[in-house]
Motif scaffolding. Structure first.
Motif, mmCIF file in Angstrom:
data_model
loop_
_atom_site.group_PDB
_atom_site.id
_atom_site.type_symbol
_atom_site.label_atom_id
_atom_site.label_comp_id
_atom_site.label_asym_id
_atom_site.label_seq_id
_atom_site.Cartn_x
_atom_site.Cartn_y
_atom_site.Cartn_z
ATOM 1 N N LEU A 118 0.863 -1.179 0.000
ATOM 2 C CA LEU A 118 0.000 0.000 0.000
ATOM 3 C C LEU A 118 0.902 1.233 0.000
ATOM 4 N N ILE A 119 0.687 2.083 -0.973
ATOM 5 C CA ILE A 119 1.413 3.351 -0.999
ATOM 6 C C ILE A 119 0.427 4.422 -0.550
ATOM 7 N N ALA A 120 0.776 5.139 0.510
ATOM 8 C CA ALA A 120 -0.128 6.167 1.032
ATOM 9 C C ALA A 120 0.541 7.530 0.942
ATOM 10 N N ILE A 121 -0.180 8.471 0.338
ATOM 11 C CA ILE A 121 0.300 9.848 0.262
ATOM 12 C C ILE A 121 -0.606 10.636 1.190
ATOM 13 N N SER A 122 -0.044 11.226 2.240
ATOM 14 C CA SER A 122 -0.935 11.899 3.174
ATOM 15 C C SER A 122 -0.413 13.253 3.628
ATOM 16 N N VAL A 172 2.997 9.401 -12.362
ATOM 17 C CA VAL A 172 4.258 8.775 -11.965
ATOM 18 C C VAL A 172 4.131 7.252 -11.992
ATOM 19 N N VAL A 173 3.033 6.768 -11.432
ATOM 20 C CA VAL A 173 2.831 5.321 -11.385
ATOM 21 C C VAL A 173 2.792 4.753 -12.806
ATOM 22 N N ALA A 174 2.120 5.484 -13.703
ATOM 23 C CA ALA A 174 2.024 5.018 -15.094
ATOM 24 C C ALA A 174 3.401 5.039 -15.759
ATOM 25 N N GLN A 175 4.158 6.100 -15.516
ATOM 26 C CA GLN A 175 5.507 6.172 -16.096
ATOM 27 C C GLN A 175 6.370 5.000 -15.640
ATOM 28 N N GLN A 176 6.148 4.574 -14.401
ATOM 29 C CA GLN A 176 6.933 3.454 -13.874
ATOM 30 C C GLN A 176 6.350 2.113 -14.336
ATOM 31 N N GLN A 177 5.309 2.178 -15.137
ATOM 32 C CA GLN A 177 4.642 0.984 -15.655
ATOM 33 C C GLN A 177 4.206 0.039 -14.547
ATOM 34 N N ALA A 178 3.798 0.630 -13.426
ATOM 35 C CA ALA A 178 3.300 -0.201 -12.333
ATOM 36 C C ALA A 178 1.790 -0.328 -12.482
ATOM 37 N N ASN A 179 1.292 -1.516 -12.216
ATOM 38 C CA ASN A 179 -0.134 -1.770 -12.345
ATOM 39 C C ASN A 179 -0.817 -1.497 -11.003
ATOM 40 N N VAL A 180 -1.842 -0.646 -11.008
ATOM 41 C CA VAL A 180 -2.531 -0.320 -9.757
ATOM 42 C C VAL A 180 -3.677 -1.309 -9.543
ATOM 43 N N VAL A 214 8.533 3.019 -7.478
ATOM 44 C CA VAL A 214 7.428 3.969 -7.503
ATOM 45 C C VAL A 214 7.585 5.007 -6.386
ATOM 46 N N LEU A 215 7.984 4.524 -5.219
ATOM 47 C CA LEU A 215 8.142 5.407 -4.066
ATOM 48 C C LEU A 215 9.170 6.494 -4.366
ATOM 49 N N LYS A 216 10.281 6.068 -4.922
ATOM 50 C CA LYS A 216 11.364 6.993 -5.239
ATOM 51 C C LYS A 216 10.887 8.038 -6.264
ATOM 52 N N ALA A 217 10.206 7.547 -7.294
ATOM 53 C CA ALA A 217 9.733 8.451 -8.345
ATOM 54 C C ALA A 217 8.677 9.421 -7.804
ATOM 55 N N LEU A 218 7.822 8.936 -6.892
ATOM 56 C CA LEU A 218 6.788 9.806 -6.313
ATOM 57 C C LEU A 218 7.433 10.915 -5.485
ATOM 58 N N ARG A 219 8.444 10.534 -4.687
ATOM 59 C CA ARG A 219 9.079 11.526 -3.810
ATOM 60 C C ARG A 219 9.754 12.603 -4.635
ATOM 61 N N ALA A 276 4.350 6.961 2.130
ATOM 62 C CA ALA A 276 4.825 5.774 2.845
ATOM 63 C C ALA A 276 4.402 4.483 2.156
ATOM 64 N N GLU A 277 5.163 3.434 2.429
ATOM 65 C CA GLU A 277 4.847 2.120 1.883
ATOM 66 C C GLU A 277 4.633 1.132 3.008
ATOM 67 N N GLN A 278 3.689 0.216 2.820
ATOM 68 C CA GLN A 278 3.434 -0.801 3.838
ATOM 69 C C GLN A 278 3.092 -2.112 3.130
ATOM 70 N N PRO A 279 3.756 -3.212 3.488
ATOM 71 C CA PRO A 279 3.396 -4.494 2.865
ATOM 72 C C PRO A 279 2.017 -4.939 3.350
ATOM 73 N N VAL A 280 1.138 -5.273 2.427
ATOM 74 C CA VAL A 280 -0.241 -5.614 2.791
ATOM 75 C C VAL A 280 -0.741 -6.789 1.959
#
Ligand code: ASP
Ligand code: MG
Length: 468
Positions: free
Chosen positions: A321-325, A342-350, A374-379, A395-399
């Motif tokens: 879980l990536i949380a932007i708060s 950003v997520v799309a540029q990183q070709q990550a599937n949501v 993704v985290l790095k690119a978002l920051r 933040a990132e959390q394994p879920v």
């Protein structure tokens, strides 16, 4: 009835399994059905071919792989064909030629060191081209006429190598010309799964696990009455049986439930598989070649809705879980757009998205293997917002994502109450929630270590262990 039957890798994984696959096809033909068989490569072969291609592209190529493949397929041919010398020579000859082609491709690759998607398709599609002659020989040995057909002759695709899409009109025309005469003569054509060819005849693949797709494409092109997927489990279940002791096979589900289930980790059916069959309303059956007496699961338009609304509970692991708060995000337009860019540029599937209406927090779920990137690119993309304090934290959390799925959830009140009641009673904390407006699924994000307990709690709450 015209039936297209697909046998997966484990269902043709040994000479014994191939003989059993042939027996199942012949038995249906003996009941008066017209049967087209689609075969996967023998289990493990596609992976071995891809590994070989990758090594060759690094300059490491030995003929040992091709020797091993030859041995495995030759041994199967010897067992399956028995004493007919003409048939045996013909089959061994085909196997030899195909492996020769594979060797030449890998040898060339080891010189030029460039593995293009087109070349990878030419190499990785070899497994099906080795399996089909064996399955056809096994059917002949059981007294039925049969011919191996390369799907390059019948499935016409786009040139997106590694994930080609069928061109249905051309495919239908070729199927009518090549397969219908065989069926009319009472033969069982055995078509290679996974591969096709462009209009110019260049070999393509439909993507990993693509043999199910091949079966649905052929079913649609031939206007089949049913598509049967022979695999190694008893159909689609209410939950993962290794997680929930009371999980049982669902006798019937709808196409939309099947696609939700495929998405949410029930690995039985590839979601794309359903589309060509769905467009033509052709029922798809999931059957177990290791337990053929079991009726399996039927996928149909109506899908036999269940009274409780929820049909199955699934979970996806290995996700984050990536949380932007930040309280400063309220009312500031564009943050969501930036984040998903950003997520799309990183070709990550949501896999799932959620934002509460306070707008203090946006969160989404992606594969953990992509989370670092993704985290790095978002920051970096949201640096200004972070500096200004509009965003306080990314933040990132394994879920794990746990999903309750069923067509009849739509319009049935009280389902969410049961879901949250069950999790509350089990003492499981829900991190985030999402329900699409299709109302066919409620997805919950829970801590990775709570996933199994959450699945069991929901399975119990909706009494999915009992026949509807
Ligand atoms: N043999 C191919 C693969 O392993 C296609 C299939 O099995 O469906 O991806
Ligand atoms: Mg497979």
């Amino acid at each position: 009835m015209l039936i297209v039957m697909k046998f997966g890798g484990t269902s043709v994984g040994s000479p014994e399994r191939i003989a059993e696959a042939a027996r199942l096809a012949v038995a249906s033909a003996a009941q008066g059905h017209q049967v087209v068989v689609v075969t996967s490569a023998m289990s493990g072969v596609t992976n071995a071919l891809i590994d070989a291609a990758q090594s060759a592209s690094k300059g490491q190529w030995t003929a040992a792989v091709s020797q091993q493949l030859l041995e495995r397929h030759r041994a199967a041919a010897e067992t399956l064909i028995g004493t007919d010398p003409v048939r045996k020579t013909a089959t061994l000859d085909i196997l030899g030629r195909r492996l020769d082609r594979f060797e030449k491709l890998c040898y060339g690759l080891s010189m030029v060191h460039e593995l293009t998607p087109r070349l990878l398709d030419a190499i990785s599609g070899t497994g099906e081209m080795l399996a089909a002659p064996l399955v056809a020989a096994a059917i002949q040995a059981q007294g039925r006429g049969s011919q191996a057909v390369d799907a390059t002759e019948v499935i016409v695709t786009t040139d997106q190598f590694g994930g080609a899409e069928p061109l249905m009109d051309d495919t239908a025309r070729k199927c009518a010309a090549v397969l219908q005469p065989m069926l009319a003569a009472g033969e069982i054509p055995v078509v290679t799964g996974f591969i096709g060819a462009t209009a110019d005849g260049v070999l393509t693949t439909l993507g990993r696990g693509g043999s199910d797709y091949s079966a649905a494409i052929l079913g649609a092109a031939l206007d089949a009455d049913e598509v049967w997927i022979w695999t190694d489990v008893d159909g689609v279940m209410t939950a993962n049986p290794s997680e929930v002791a009371g999980a049982r096979t669902l006798p019937e589900i709808s196409y939309s439930e099947a696609s939700e289930l495929a998405y949410y980790g029930a690995k039985v059916l590839h979601y794309k598989t359903i589309l060509p069959a769905f467009r033509k309303r052709i029922p798809v059956r999931i059957l177990n070649s290791f337990n053929p007496a079991h009726p399996g699961t039927r996928v149909t338009v109506e899908g036999h809705p269940s009274a409780s609304g929820v049909k199955a509970v699934t979970s996806i692991r290995g996700v984050s879980l990536i949380a932007i708060s930040g309280t400063g995000m309220q009312g500031i337009p564009g943050i969501v757009a930036k984040a998903f860019d950003v997520v799309a540029q990183q070709q990550a599937n949501v896999l799932m998205i959620s934002q509460a209406s306070s707008e203090n927090n946006i969160c989404f779920v992606i594969s953990s293997s992509e989370a670092g990137r993704v985290l790095k690119a978002l920051r970096s993309a949201l640096e200004v917002e972070l500096l200004r304090g509009n965003i306080e934290e990314i933040a990132e959390q394994p879920v794990a994502v746990v999903a309750a799925i069923g067509d009849r959830m739509r319009g049935t009140p009280g389902i969410a109450a049961t879901v949250f009641g069950a999790l509350g009673t089990a003492g499981i904390n829900v991190v985030a929630i999402s329900q699409g407006s299709s109302e066919r699924n409620i997805s919950l994000v829970v801590d990775a270590q709570d996933a199994s307990r959450a699945v069991r709690a929901l399975h119990d709450a909706f009494q999915l262990d009992r026949q509807a």
